[in-house]
Design a protein around this motif. Structure first.
Motif, PDB file in Angstrom:
ATOM      1  N   ARG A 168      23.207 106.264  12.722  1.00  0.00           N
ATOM      2  CA  ARG A 168      22.924 107.655  12.377  1.00  0.00           C
ATOM      3  C   ARG A 168      24.087 108.256  11.586  1.00  0.00           C
ATOM      4  NH1 ARG A 168      21.711 111.725  17.194  1.00  0.00           N
ATOM      5  NH2 ARG A 168      20.167 110.075  17.612  1.00  0.00           N
ATOM      6  N   ARG A 169      23.767 109.047  10.575  1.00  0.00           N
ATOM      7  CA  ARG A 169      24.797 109.761   9.821  1.00  0.00           C
ATOM      8  C   ARG A 169      25.203 111.004  10.592  1.00  0.00           C
ATOM      9  NH1 ARG A 169      24.895 113.143   4.487  1.00  0.00           N
ATOM     10  NH2 ARG A 169      26.743 112.342   3.410  1.00  0.00           N
ATOM     11  N   LEU A 170      26.501 111.153  10.813  1.00  0.00           N
ATOM     12  CA  LEU A 170      27.012 112.283  11.574  1.00  0.00           C
ATOM     13  C   LEU A 170      27.365 113.458  10.685  1.00  0.00           C
ATOM     14  CD1 LEU A 170      29.373 110.375  14.048  1.00  0.00           C
ATOM     15  CD2 LEU A 170      26.940 110.922  14.309  1.00  0.00           C
ATOM     16  N   ARG A 171      27.928 113.183   9.519  1.00  0.00           N
ATOM     17  CA  ARG A 171      28.345 114.265   8.615  1.00  0.00           C
ATOM     18  C   ARG A 171      28.695 113.672   7.260  1.00  0.00           C
ATOM     19  NH1 ARG A 171      33.937 114.233   7.896  1.00  0.00           N
ATOM     20  NH2 ARG A 171      35.137 113.111   9.499  1.00  0.00           N
ATOM     21  N   GLY A 172      28.865 114.547   6.283  1.00  0.00           N
ATOM     22  CA  GLY A 172      29.352 114.130   4.987  1.00  0.00           C
ATOM     23  C   GLY A 172      30.864 114.086   4.968  1.00  0.00           C
ATOM     24  N   MET A 173      31.423 113.695   3.818  1.00  0.00           N
ATOM     25  CA  MET A 173      32.872 113.655   3.656  1.00  0.00           C
ATOM     26  C   MET A 173      33.411 115.059   3.363  1.00  0.00           C
ATOM     27  SD  MET A 173      34.563 110.942   4.146  1.00  0.00           S
ATOM     28  CE  MET A 173      34.419 109.164   4.303  1.00  0.00           C
TER      29      MET A 173
ATOM     30  N   GLN B 123      39.053 116.241  13.786  1.00  0.00           N
ATOM     31  CA  GLN B 123      37.681 115.934  13.415  1.00  0.00           C
ATOM     32  C   GLN B 123      37.315 114.503  13.806  1.00  0.00           C
ATOM     33  OE1 GLN B 123      35.101 117.937  11.980  1.00  0.00           O
ATOM     34  NE2 GLN B 123      34.075 116.126  12.787  1.00  0.00           N
ATOM     35  N   MET B 124      38.255 113.579  13.654  1.00  0.00           N
ATOM     36  CA  MET B 124      37.976 112.200  14.014  1.00  0.00           C
ATOM     37  C   MET B 124      37.717 112.057  15.508  1.00  0.00           C
ATOM     38  SD  MET B 124      40.748 110.409  11.454  1.00  0.00           S
ATOM     39  CE  MET B 124      40.393 108.691  11.764  1.00  0.00           C
ATOM     40  N   ARG B 125      38.414 112.843  16.313  1.00  0.00           N
ATOM     41  CA  ARG B 125      38.143 112.830  17.754  1.00  0.00           C
ATOM     42  C   ARG B 125      36.718 113.293  18.031  1.00  0.00           C
ATOM     43  NH1 ARG B 125      43.716 115.413  18.586  1.00  0.00           N
ATOM     44  NH2 ARG B 125      45.082 113.671  19.134  1.00  0.00           N
ATOM     45  N   LEU B 126      36.278 114.323  17.301  1.00  0.00           N
ATOM     46  CA  LEU B 126      34.909 114.799  17.460  1.00  0.00           C
ATOM     47  C   LEU B 126      33.908 113.734  17.005  1.00  0.00           C
ATOM     48  CD1 LEU B 126      35.270 118.495  16.190  1.00  0.00           C
ATOM     49  CD2 LEU B 126      35.035 117.707  18.560  1.00  0.00           C
ATOM     50  N   ASP B 127      34.236 113.043  15.904  1.00  0.00           N
ATOM     51  CA  ASP B 127      33.358 111.994  15.397  1.00  0.00           C
ATOM     52  C   ASP B 127      33.191 110.876  16.422  1.00  0.00           C
ATOM     53  OD1 ASP B 127      33.151 113.382  13.003  1.00  0.00           O
ATOM     54  OD2 ASP B 127      34.728 112.214  12.020  1.00  0.00           O
ATOM     55  N   VAL B 128      34.291 110.491  17.049  1.00  0.00           N
ATOM     56  CA  VAL B 128      34.243 109.423  18.051  1.00  0.00           C
ATOM     57  C   VAL B 128      33.396 109.860  19.244  1.00  0.00           C
ATOM     58  CG1 VAL B 128      35.611 108.163  19.752  1.00  0.00           C
ATOM     59  CG2 VAL B 128      36.383 108.286  17.372  1.00  0.00           C
ATOM     60  N   ALA B 129      33.576 111.105  19.694  1.00  0.00           N
ATOM     61  CA  ALA B 129      32.800 111.606  20.827  1.00  0.00           C
ATOM     62  C   ALA B 129      31.307 111.635  20.488  1.00  0.00           C
ATOM     63  CB  ALA B 129      33.280 113.001  21.216  1.00  0.00           C
ATOM     64  N   GLN B 130      30.981 112.067  19.258  1.00  0.00           N
ATOM     65  CA  GLN B 130      29.578 112.109  18.856  1.00  0.00           C
ATOM     66  C   GLN B 130      28.999 110.705  18.709  1.00  0.00           C
ATOM     67  OE1 GLN B 130      28.842 114.549  15.407  1.00  0.00           O
ATOM     68  NE2 GLN B 130      26.614 114.441  15.649  1.00  0.00           N
ATOM     69  N   THR B 131      29.808 109.791  18.200  1.00  0.00           N
ATOM     70  CA  THR B 131      29.369 108.393  18.095  1.00  0.00           C
ATOM     71  C   THR B 131      29.031 107.837  19.465  1.00  0.00           C
ATOM     72  OG1 THR B 131      30.655 107.954  16.096  1.00  0.00           O
ATOM     73  CG2 THR B 131      30.107 106.059  17.475  1.00  0.00           C
ATOM     74  N   ARG B 132      29.872 108.108  20.425  1.00  0.00           N
ATOM     75  CA  ARG B 132      29.654 107.618  21.788  1.00  0.00           C
ATOM     76  C   ARG B 132      28.324 108.151  22.335  1.00  0.00           C
ATOM     77  NH1 ARG B 132      33.945 109.638  23.732  1.00  0.00           N
ATOM     78  NH2 ARG B 132      35.324 107.872  23.264  1.00  0.00           N
ATOM     79  N   THR B 133      28.054 109.435  22.089  1.00  0.00           N
ATOM     80  CA  THR B 133      26.819 110.050  22.569  1.00  0.00           C
ATOM     81  C   THR B 133      25.599 109.450  21.881  1.00  0.00           C
ATOM     82  OG1 THR B 133      27.956 112.138  23.045  1.00  0.00           O
ATOM     83  CG2 THR B 133      25.558 112.215  22.780  1.00  0.00           C
TER      84      THR B 133
ATOM     85  N   ASP C  97      28.104 108.462   0.967  1.00  0.00           N
ATOM     86  CA  ASP C  97      29.385 108.753   1.601  1.00  0.00           C
ATOM     87  C   ASP C  97      29.179 109.599   2.860  1.00  0.00           C
ATOM     88  OD1 ASP C  97      30.401 107.479  -0.581  1.00  0.00           O
ATOM     89  OD2 ASP C  97      31.593 109.164  -1.319  1.00  0.00           O
ATOM     90  N   GLY C  98      29.977 109.329   3.865  1.00  0.00           N
ATOM     91  CA  GLY C  98      29.889 110.097   5.088  1.00  0.00           C
ATOM     92  C   GLY C  98      30.391 109.318   6.282  1.00  0.00           C
ATOM     93  N   ILE C  99      30.229 109.913   7.452  1.00  0.00           N
ATOM     94  CA  ILE C  99      30.630 109.302   8.716  1.00  0.00           C
ATOM     95  C   ILE C  99      29.361 108.966   9.494  1.00  0.00           C
ATOM     96  CG2 ILE C  99      31.958 109.561  10.829  1.00  0.00           C
ATOM     97  CD1 ILE C  99      33.637 109.549   8.272  1.00  0.00           C
ATOM     98  N   TYR C 100      29.314 107.735  10.016  1.00  0.00           N
ATOM     99  CA  TYR C 100      28.125 107.234  10.698  1.00  0.00           C
ATOM    100  C   TYR C 100      28.486 106.707  12.085  1.00  0.00           C
ATOM    101  CZ  TYR C 100      26.063 107.130   5.989  1.00  0.00           C
ATOM    102  OH  TYR C 100      25.602 107.464   4.739  1.00  0.00           O
ATOM    103  N   ALA C 101      27.542 106.838  12.996  1.00  0.00           N
ATOM    104  CA  ALA C 101      27.624 106.111  14.266  1.00  0.00           C
ATOM    105  C   ALA C 101      26.932 104.769  14.076  1.00  0.00           C
ATOM    106  CB  ALA C 101      26.935 106.901  15.377  1.00  0.00           C
ATOM    107  N   GLY C 102      27.539 103.715  14.607  1.00  0.00           N
ATOM    108  CA  GLY C 102      26.930 102.400  14.423  1.00  0.00           C
ATOM    109  C   GLY C 102      27.610 101.336  15.255  1.00  0.00           C
TER     110      GLY C 102
ATOM    111  N   TRP D 223      30.342  95.819  19.018  1.00  0.00           N
ATOM    112  CA  TRP D 223      31.297  96.858  19.389  1.00  0.00           C
ATOM    113  C   TRP D 223      30.807  98.208  18.851  1.00  0.00           C
ATOM    114  CZ3 TRP D 223      35.139  95.110  22.463  1.00  0.00           C
ATOM    115  CH2 TRP D 223      35.478  93.753  22.395  1.00  0.00           C
ATOM    116  N   PRO D 224      30.778  99.238  19.692  1.00  0.00           N
ATOM    117  CA  PRO D 224      30.422 100.569  19.180  1.00  0.00           C
ATOM    118  C   PRO D 224      31.483 101.026  18.180  1.00  0.00           C
ATOM    119  CG  PRO D 224      31.315 100.731  21.403  1.00  0.00           C
ATOM    120  CD  PRO D 224      31.163  99.267  21.117  1.00  0.00           C
ATOM    121  N   ALA D 225      31.037 101.666  17.104  1.00  0.00           N
ATOM    122  CA  ALA D 225      31.983 102.008  16.037  1.00  0.00           C
ATOM    123  C   ALA D 225      31.592 103.300  15.333  1.00  0.00           C
ATOM    124  CB  ALA D 225      32.046 100.873  15.018  1.00  0.00           C
ATOM    125  N   ALA D 226      32.622 104.041  14.932  1.00  0.00           N
ATOM    126  CA  ALA D 226      32.463 105.160  14.002  1.00  0.00           C
ATOM    127  C   ALA D 226      32.777 104.613  12.622  1.00  0.00           C
ATOM    128  CB  ALA D 226      33.401 106.302  14.372  1.00  0.00           C
ATOM    129  N   ILE D 227      31.841 104.764  11.689  1.00  0.00           N
ATOM    130  CA  ILE D 227      31.937 104.114  10.381  1.00  0.00           C
ATOM    131  C   ILE D 227      32.137 105.162   9.302  1.00  0.00           C
ATOM    132  CG2 ILE D 227      30.765 102.578   8.756  1.00  0.00           C
ATOM    133  CD1 ILE D 227      28.949 101.820  11.253  1.00  0.00           C
TER     134      ILE D 227
END
Length: 330
Positions: free
Chosen positions: A293-298, A310-320, A231-236, A246-250
């Protein structure tokens, strides 16, 4: 690549062939090393390079209660094997009847009569035939008797640098991939696989919470194939049915901010204006989700506003992350 689902599908007179046998779940770097040597041996002998694999996984037949979760579904296994340069794939339906064949029966019917094997590529620890009674010495004796060479690969695998694993090094294995995915370490999994781990499935309707929050997601159906990482948030990446990436936050898991949400995999395609969402309609499509890459846990947040931040931060980190992603893994 020729693809046969039954020995009877192999054309009469096919061959000669150089053959290897295995499950090849994940088609990781160790597998790729074996298959490279298979292709080289086949080219030296002016023969076809053929892989014999099995569906379902033998463990799912013999011990379904403890069978490992598969790294990839059948379609991805076939496509990835095809990319290795082999000439043919015989995906045998694994049954108790097949498992009951003696080593000699299997070798005669499949390798010799079916594929006209000139050589067989195997490792020191090979086991085959009824009760896994056949081993390397069995194969060598049958080769001498029936007229094919046995090519033994010393390590039957490679390390993370793609080289033959030396003593004391961990060789690439499907078990290691699963361990990494259980931990959410998709970066290590990609290094073992030589590419990002992926899932494949149909996009289905969800609760539409993401859309209401301004982050619409493509929800994968529960029966999607591929090992679900921690479980967690991933860039992918999300690859649609037209093969557009398509770039995605998962997101993987049950969203702890909302009650009654079951575990799911969903991907938010980033950098698309909300007014285009209706045009970008993935419902009913079969898509691929790749984990970079895994960005963070749940985490449970105190209400939707904190979650949106937090989702805005996740999207910004995914983009990077995706802007600097290495397309080769080593």
């Amino acid at each position: 690549m020729y693809y046969w689902r039954d020995l009877a599908d192999v054309p009469e007179g096919f061959g000669p062939a150089v053959v290897t046998i295995g499950n090849f779940d994940g088609v990781h770097r160790g597998h790729q090393s074996v298959l490279q040597q298979l292709v080289e041996a086949a080219r030296e002998r002016d023969a076809a390079a053929v892989v014999i694999s099995f569906e379902p996984h033998p463990a799912q037949v013999h011990r379904p209660e403890s069978a490992p979760e598969l790294i990839m579904g059948l379609q991805d296994r076939v496509e990835t094997l095809a990319d290795t340069g082999i000439d043919g794939l015989l995906m045998m339906h694994y049954t108790l009847d097949l498992a009951a064949q003696t080593p000699e029966e299997f070798v005669r019917s499949v390798l010799v009569d079916g594929l006209r094997a000139k050589a067989v590529v195997i490792g020191h620890d090979v086991r085959f035939g009824r009760g896994n009674s056949g081993d390397l010495s069995t194969m060598q004796a049958l080769g001498n008797q029936l007229g094919f060479d046995v090519i033994v690969i010393d390590d039957f695998g490679s390390n993370l640098q793609g080289k033959t694993a030396a003593a004391g090094e961990r060789r690439c294995s499907s078990t290691w991939v699963r361990e990494a995915l259980v931990a959410g370490d998709v970066t290590t999994a990609a290094r073992i696989l030589g590419r990002p781990h992926r899932m494949r499935g149909e996009v289905v309707h969800g609760a539409a919470r993401g859309r209401a929050l301004g982050f619409p997601t493509a929800n994968l159906a529960p029966e999607s194939t591929g090992f679900i990482p921690a479980d967690g948030i991933y860039a992918g990446w999300l690859i649609d049915s037209s093969q557009v990436r398509w770039p995605a936050a998962i997101s993987v898991g049950s969203n702890p901010t909302f009650e009654g949400v079951s575990r799911q995999v969903e991907a938010h395609v980033i950098d698309r204006p909300l007014e285009e969402i209706d045009v970008f309609d993935l419902y009913g499509q079969t898509v691929i989700v790749e984990f970079v890459r895994r960005l963070r846990g749940m985490v449970a947040y105190r209400g939707p506003e904190a979650l949106i931040d937090q989702m805005r931060l996740d999207v910004a980190q995914t983009r990077t992350v995706l802007s600097t992603e290495q397309r080769t893994y080593g």
